[in-house]
Scaffold this motif. Sequence first.
Motif, PDB file in Angstrom:
ATOM      1  N   GLN A 169      30.454  -3.910 -10.214  1.00 24.51           N
ATOM      2  CA  GLN A 169      29.438  -4.857 -10.652  1.00 24.51           C
ATOM      3  C   GLN A 169      29.652  -5.308 -12.094  1.00 24.51           C
ATOM      4  N   PRO A 170      29.165  -6.492 -12.392  1.00 27.06           N
ATOM      5  CA  PRO A 170      29.340  -7.004 -13.745  1.00 27.06           C
ATOM      6  C   PRO A 170      28.363  -6.390 -14.734  1.00 27.06           C
ATOM      7  N   MET A 171      28.803  -6.355 -15.954  1.00 26.76           N
ATOM      8  CA  MET A 171      27.970  -6.004 -17.108  1.00 26.76           C
ATOM      9  C   MET A 171      27.148  -4.742 -16.843  1.00 26.76           C
ATOM     10  N   GLY A 172      25.840  -4.800 -17.068  1.00 26.00           N
ATOM     11  CA  GLY A 172      24.988  -3.627 -16.926  1.00 26.00           C
ATOM     12  C   GLY A 172      24.249  -3.541 -15.615  1.00 26.00           C
ATOM     13  N   SER A 173      24.704  -4.254 -14.587  1.00 22.06           N
ATOM     14  CA  SER A 173      23.963  -4.287 -13.317  1.00 22.06           C
ATOM     15  C   SER A 173      23.696  -2.895 -12.749  1.00 22.06           C
ATOM     16  N   LEU A 174      24.704  -2.043 -12.742  1.00 20.64           N
ATOM     17  CA  LEU A 174      24.514  -0.710 -12.163  1.00 20.64           C
ATOM     18  C   LEU A 174      23.487   0.094 -12.963  1.00 20.64           C
ATOM     19  N   PHE A 175      23.525  -0.002 -14.278  1.00 22.68           N
ATOM     20  CA  PHE A 175      22.525   0.683 -15.104  1.00 22.68           C
ATOM     21  C   PHE A 175      21.122   0.158 -14.798  1.00 22.68           C
ATOM     22  N   GLU A 176      20.985  -1.144 -14.702  1.00 26.02           N
ATOM     23  CA  GLU A 176      19.673  -1.744 -14.463  1.00 26.02           C
ATOM     24  C   GLU A 176      19.133  -1.359 -13.091  1.00 26.02           C
ATOM     25  N   GLN A 177      19.989  -1.370 -12.078  1.00 22.45           N
ATOM     26  CA  GLN A 177      19.566  -0.952 -10.743  1.00 22.45           C
ATOM     27  C   GLN A 177      19.182   0.526 -10.729  1.00 22.45           C
ATOM     28  N   THR A 178      19.999   1.331 -11.382  1.00 18.82           N
ATOM     29  CA  THR A 178      19.704   2.761 -11.458  1.00 18.82           C
ATOM     30  C   THR A 178      18.386   2.985 -12.189  1.00 18.82           C
ATOM     31  N   SER A 179      18.133   2.193 -13.230  1.00 18.96           N
ATOM     32  CA  SER A 179      16.861   2.291 -13.959  1.00 18.96           C
ATOM     33  C   SER A 179      15.682   2.043 -13.033  1.00 18.96           C
ATOM     34  N   LEU A 180      15.758   0.978 -12.252  1.00 14.74           N
ATOM     35  CA  LEU A 180      14.653   0.651 -11.345  1.00 14.74           C
ATOM     36  C   LEU A 180      14.424   1.773 -10.344  1.00 14.74           C
ATOM     37  N   LEU A 181      15.493   2.288  -9.761  1.00 11.76           N
ATOM     38  CA  LEU A 181      15.350   3.393  -8.807  1.00 11.76           C
ATOM     39  C   LEU A 181      14.807   4.642  -9.489  1.00 11.76           C
ATOM     40  N   PHE A 182      15.296   4.917 -10.690  1.00 11.48           N
ATOM     41  CA  PHE A 182      14.805   6.077 -11.441  1.00 11.48           C
ATOM     42  C   PHE A 182      13.312   5.934 -11.735  1.00 11.48           C
ATOM     43  N   TYR A 183      12.901   4.760 -12.222  1.00  7.47           N
ATOM     44  CA  TYR A 183      11.484   4.538 -12.518  1.00  7.47           C
ATOM     45  C   TYR A 183      10.635   4.722 -11.257  1.00  7.47           C
ATOM     46  N   ASP A 184      11.105   4.230 -10.122  1.00  2.54           N
ATOM     47  CA  ASP A 184      10.355   4.404  -8.878  1.00  2.54           C
ATOM     48  C   ASP A 184      10.287   5.873  -8.467  1.00  2.54           C
ATOM     49  N   ALA A 185      11.354   6.626  -8.714  1.00  4.03           N
ATOM     50  CA  ALA A 185      11.336   8.059  -8.420  1.00  4.03           C
ATOM     51  C   ALA A 185      10.344   8.792  -9.329  1.00  4.03           C
ATOM     52  N   VAL A 186      10.267   8.384 -10.597  1.00  2.00           N
ATOM     53  CA  VAL A 186       9.283   8.965 -11.521  1.00  2.00           C
ATOM     54  C   VAL A 186       7.867   8.688 -11.001  1.00  2.00           C
ATOM     55  N   ILE A 187       7.640   7.472 -10.506  1.00  2.00           N
ATOM     56  CA  ILE A 187       6.335   7.123  -9.941  1.00  2.00           C
ATOM     57  C   ILE A 187       6.020   8.022  -8.752  1.00  2.00           C
ATOM     58  N   LEU A 188       6.977   8.226  -7.866  1.00  2.00           N
ATOM     59  CA  LEU A 188       6.747   9.092  -6.706  1.00  2.00           C
ATOM     60  C   LEU A 188       6.421  10.522  -7.128  1.00  2.00           C
ATOM     61  N   ARG A 189       7.123  11.020  -8.135  1.00  2.00           N
ATOM     62  CA  ARG A 189       6.848  12.382  -8.625  1.00  2.00           C
ATOM     63  C   ARG A 189       5.457  12.459  -9.242  1.00  2.00           C
ATOM     64  N   PHE A 190       5.093  11.424 -10.002  1.00  2.00           N
ATOM     65  CA  PHE A 190       3.759  11.365 -10.582  1.00  2.00           C
ATOM     66  C   PHE A 190       2.705  11.346  -9.474  1.00  2.00           C
ATOM     67  N   MET A 191       2.935  10.542  -8.441  1.00  2.00           N
ATOM     68  CA  MET A 191       2.004  10.472  -7.308  1.00  2.00           C
ATOM     69  C   MET A 191       1.839  11.853  -6.666  1.00  2.00           C
ATOM     70  N   GLU A 192       2.947  12.555  -6.520  1.00  2.00           N
ATOM     71  CA  GLU A 192       2.910  13.894  -5.933  1.00  2.00           C
ATOM     72  C   GLU A 192       2.067  14.834  -6.799  1.00  2.00           C
ATOM     73  N   LYS A 193       2.302  14.823  -8.099  1.00  2.00           N
ATOM     74  CA  LYS A 193       1.577  15.719  -9.000  1.00  2.00           C
ATOM     75  C   LYS A 193       0.086  15.401  -9.066  1.00  2.00           C
ATOM     76  N   LYS A 194      -0.261  14.114  -8.970  1.00  2.00           N
ATOM     77  CA  LYS A 194      -1.667  13.693  -9.066  1.00  2.00           C
ATOM     78  C   LYS A 194      -2.318  13.523  -7.690  1.00  2.00           C
ATOM     79  N   GLU A 195      -1.561  13.831  -6.637  1.00  2.00           N
ATOM     80  CA  GLU A 195      -2.038  13.708  -5.259  1.00  2.00           C
ATOM     81  C   GLU A 195      -2.579  12.306  -4.968  1.00  2.00           C
ATOM     82  N   LEU A 196      -1.779  11.310  -5.315  1.00  2.00           N
ATOM     83  CA  LEU A 196      -2.117   9.909  -5.065  1.00  2.00           C
ATOM     84  C   LEU A 196      -1.314   9.389  -3.884  1.00  2.00           C
ATOM     85  N   ASP A 197      -1.838   8.349  -3.236  1.00  2.00           N
ATOM     86  CA  ASP A 197      -1.076   7.675  -2.199  1.00  2.00           C
ATOM     87  C   ASP A 197      -1.172   6.167  -2.400  1.00  2.00           C
ATOM     88  N   SER A 198      -0.397   5.432  -1.628  1.00  2.00           N
ATOM     89  CA  SER A 198      -0.335   3.978  -1.791  1.00  2.00           C
ATOM     90  C   SER A 198      -1.687   3.314  -1.565  1.00  2.00           C
TER      91      SER A 198
END
Length: 185
Positions: free
Chosen positions: A145-174
């Motif tokens: 991939q060009p430039m920082g695409s892989l970093f940016e995609q990984t960032s988005l997935l990482f941020y979503d994983a952090v959200i899922l972990r937060f949801m788990e800890k706070k017992e939240l759902d969608s």
Amino acid sequence: MNTAYYLKEVIRELENTTQAISEEVSEQLVDAILAANKVFVAGAGRSGLMGKSFVMRMMHMGIDAYVVGETVTPNLQEGDLLIVGTGSGETKTLVPIVKKAKNLGGEVAAVTLSPESAIGKLSDLTVVLPGTPKDKEAGQYETIQPMGSLFEQTSLLFYDAVILRFMEKKELDSKQMYGKHANLE
């Protein structure tokens, strides 16, 4: 080669990069978000866009979260957390923001490729994500991939994983989060 080939390659790259993220540091970031009075997120370019999506999800969970530079962003105070997404860790517009946050008594977390960068060194917590052609040159990671695409995609997935972990800890759902979803659209 066709689009299907490239999609498979991007997914393969993401599988490799996401495995390289420290679980311990990721958990520290979740705990820092939980402990913060307010959470601010800064980034430039596409990294900034990934950060904005992270702020939106935090807001959906009831976290007092803001994008740095928006007109409705309040002031940062002691007990607040600034999360900075930056591949290089040297973005000229972000370094002064990090310094100011530190001077105001805020905690700073960097999500970066470059822990030894100016922002990485200033941060209290550094999450290292792989993902640029430079990594390939260093023999660390492969990307088509060009430039920082892989970093940016990984960032988005990482941020979503952090959200899922937060949801788990706070017992939240969608369903609970939809109560805070925009309704003037």
